[in-house]
Design an enzyme around this catalytic site. Structure first.
Site, mmCIF file in Angstrom:
data_model
loop_
_atom_site.group_PDB
_atom_site.id
_atom_site.type_symbol
_atom_site.label_atom_id
_atom_site.label_comp_id
_atom_site.label_asym_id
_atom_site.label_seq_id
_atom_site.Cartn_x
_atom_site.Cartn_y
_atom_site.Cartn_z
ATOM 1 N N ASP A 294 0.828 -1.191 0.000
ATOM 2 C CA ASP A 294 0.000 0.000 0.000
ATOM 3 C C ASP A 294 0.871 1.253 0.000
ATOM 4 O O ASP A 294 1.866 1.331 0.710
ATOM 5 C CB ASP A 294 -0.898 -0.026 1.245
ATOM 6 N N GLU A 341 0.846 -0.717 -5.203
ATOM 7 C CA GLU A 341 -0.326 0.165 -5.194
ATOM 8 C C GLU A 341 0.135 1.531 -5.659
ATOM 9 O O GLU A 341 0.781 2.262 -4.915
ATOM 10 C CB GLU A 341 -0.941 0.205 -3.796
ATOM 11 N N ASP A 394 -11.478 0.527 -0.450
ATOM 12 C CA ASP A 394 -11.724 1.946 -0.185
ATOM 13 C C ASP A 394 -12.806 2.543 -1.083
ATOM 14 O O ASP A 394 -13.235 3.681 -0.865
ATOM 15 C CB ASP A 394 -10.435 2.761 -0.374
#
Length: 495
Positions: A294, A341, A394
């Site tokens: 991430d 990501e 998300d």
């Protein structure tokens, strides 16, 4: 690198159905793996598995190495003799996770299991447990940290007595002895988490399913990681962060986002040969077959904000470790099965770092519409070296996203597909599978065509996140067959 086209489903274990108020590594997890195999999938993507802190976010954990005890399956502990059958189980919500109620119930049962294990288990099992303890370098620091958190009513480690906050050797030794029972409970939970997860992963791997894990780039300040390794972070002499992480102002936020995570002292980490990061990734690759990192762009440059700032406006870009870190990781661990990501505003330098090490990036179909035919998330602009999603944890569900669009925006989406919108969710699913991208991953909520009520997380909203649970009848043969047909059409079935 030549990759075979694969597809899979995003579903965190806490969202699995079953008893106990939260998903676990029990029979329902195996049933989901069976569903993956029957539907022609070869990837199961999950969120971070760590012990969640305040807010229950898997992206803010008490440890970058430990597992969340709430995911341990109690029925397995009962079968092994560490728990007696319950006369009466409390009624816990099944449609969403009530984290407060689940923690009270489940931690109590896990402590019961630990006590029974230490008193009555066989010597063979105890030898397995002690081997786990002896071979797990981070375990004692974590177990002591959690025992001290409980002792001092969950306050941050910086508010503990100075000798403990500063890790005075004599104080650590004294409290390790004083809290021996609580430390033993924590170690037992980590042992059982490791055993159950690895058994589940093996079950999945045998059926041809690879696990895609998730590694947040930053760690929480109130964590065993920072407490045990303060020299690896930018802290002052009192252990308070000097600078913290965030992202700068952009189209979505005039003040940016102030995350508040302590920033790494990359010079110190480099002096130690990137050992902590090597250990972290080695640990994750023992748990997963692939790892999504991430906020990958933070390795090239990160947004540094002075601790006293109230917003992220007055930050600055600071160069990260870049290729030096990834050379060290590759030299120590070999090939790097990492997904980068790379969402948001990404610079050519970030793309170069990603591509230098052959790491696939990410494409989100929900981001594709509304800015013209050059939008990089539109399917006709995809590249092979990426992972394409309808949306992530998300995002809103695809049904919720589409119905929240203005009429003109909906028309743009429907014009791209040349459809009337009656089956928009599965049109998006099929478009994701049809992409040239090597990997395609669909959130379980989209396969079920759920509205916004099925959303996992709303960034920037404090309460109610991470609690969605899958309906008990979700893994049906009818849905498996439907997904398998689409997967075969677009060339993603496993051999």
């Amino acid at each position: 690198m030549v990759r075979k086209r694969k597809s899979g489903i995003l579903l965190h274990p806490s969202s699995l159905p079953g008893p106990g108020g939260i998903g676990s590594f029990g029979e329902e997890a195996k049933r989901f793996v069976d569903f993956l195999q029957k539907s022609g999938q070869s990837l199961w993507q999950i969120l971070p598995l760590g012990p969640t802190a305040y807010g229950n976010s898997p992206y803010s954990c008490y440890s970058a190495f430990a597992g969340n005890p709430l995911l341990i399956n109690l029925e397995i502990l009962q079968d092994e003799g560490d728990l007696l059958p319950e006369e009466e189980r409390p009624e816990l919500e099944s449609e969403r996770v009530d984290f407060g109620a689940v923690e009270i119930y489940k931690m109590g049962r896990l402590k019961e299991a630990a006590s029974r294990f230490f008193m009555e288990t066989s010597q063979k099992r105890k030898e397995e447990f002690w081997h786990f303890c002896d071979s797990t370098f981070w375990l004692h620091d974590y177990a002591l940290f959690m025992a001290l958190k409980e002792q001092f009513k969950e306050v941050s480690w910086k508010d503990w007595p100075d000798a403990l906050a500063n890790r005075d050797a004599e104080a650590l030794s004294s409290w390790s002895e004083k809290l021996g029972t609580a430390i033993g409970e924590q170690k037992y939970m980590q042992w059982q988490f490791s055993r159950q997860w690895k058994q589940l992963k093996t079950y999945a791997n045998v059926l041809g399913i690879s696990i895609v894990g998730d590694l947040p780039i930053f760690v929480a300040y109130d964590s065993a990681d920072v407490w045990a390794n303060p020299h690896l972070f930018h802290l002052d002499e009192k252990g308070v962060p000097i600078v913290v992480a965030g992202v700068p102002p952009d189209y979505f936020s005039k003040t940016g986002q102030l995350w508040g995570n302590p920033l790494y002292n990359w010079d110190k980490i480099a002096e130690q040969g990137y050992g902590w990061w090597i250990a972290r990734l080695r640990n994750d690759l023992s748990l997963y077959d692939m790892v999504r990192i991430d906020h990958f762009r933070g390795f090239e440059a990160f947004w540094e904000v002075p601790m006293w700032e109230k917003t992220a406006i007055n930050g600055r870009w600071v160069k990260g470790p870049g290729e030096a870190l990834f050379h060290a990781l590759r030299n120590a661990l070999g090939s790097l099965p990492i997904i980068a990501e790379d969402l948001g505003v990404i610079t050519p330098e970030v793309e170069s770092l990603r591509d230098q090490f052959g790491l696939p990036g990410m494409k989100i179909l929900q981001f594709a519409f509304g800015s013209g035919p050059d939008n990089p998330y539109l399917p006709h602009n995809h590249v092979r070296s990426c992972v394409v999603y309808t949306g992530t944890h998300d995002n809103d569900t695809t049904a919720g996203w589409f119905h929240s669009l203005k009429a003109k925006e909906q028309k743009n989406v429907l014009s791209y597909f040349d459809r009337d919108g009656n089956d928009i969710v599965w049109q998006m699913v099929k478009c994701t599978l049809a992409s040239v991208a090597d990997y395609a991953i669909i959130p379980m909520q989209d396969l079920l065509e759920l509205p916004s009520s099925g959303r996992m997380n709303i960034p920037g909203v404090a309460g109610g996140n991470w609690s969605w649970r899958c309906p008990a009848d979700a893994f049906s043969g009818r849905l498996a067959a439907k997904l398998a047909r689409a997967t075969e059409i677009y060339g993603r079935l496993p051999d």
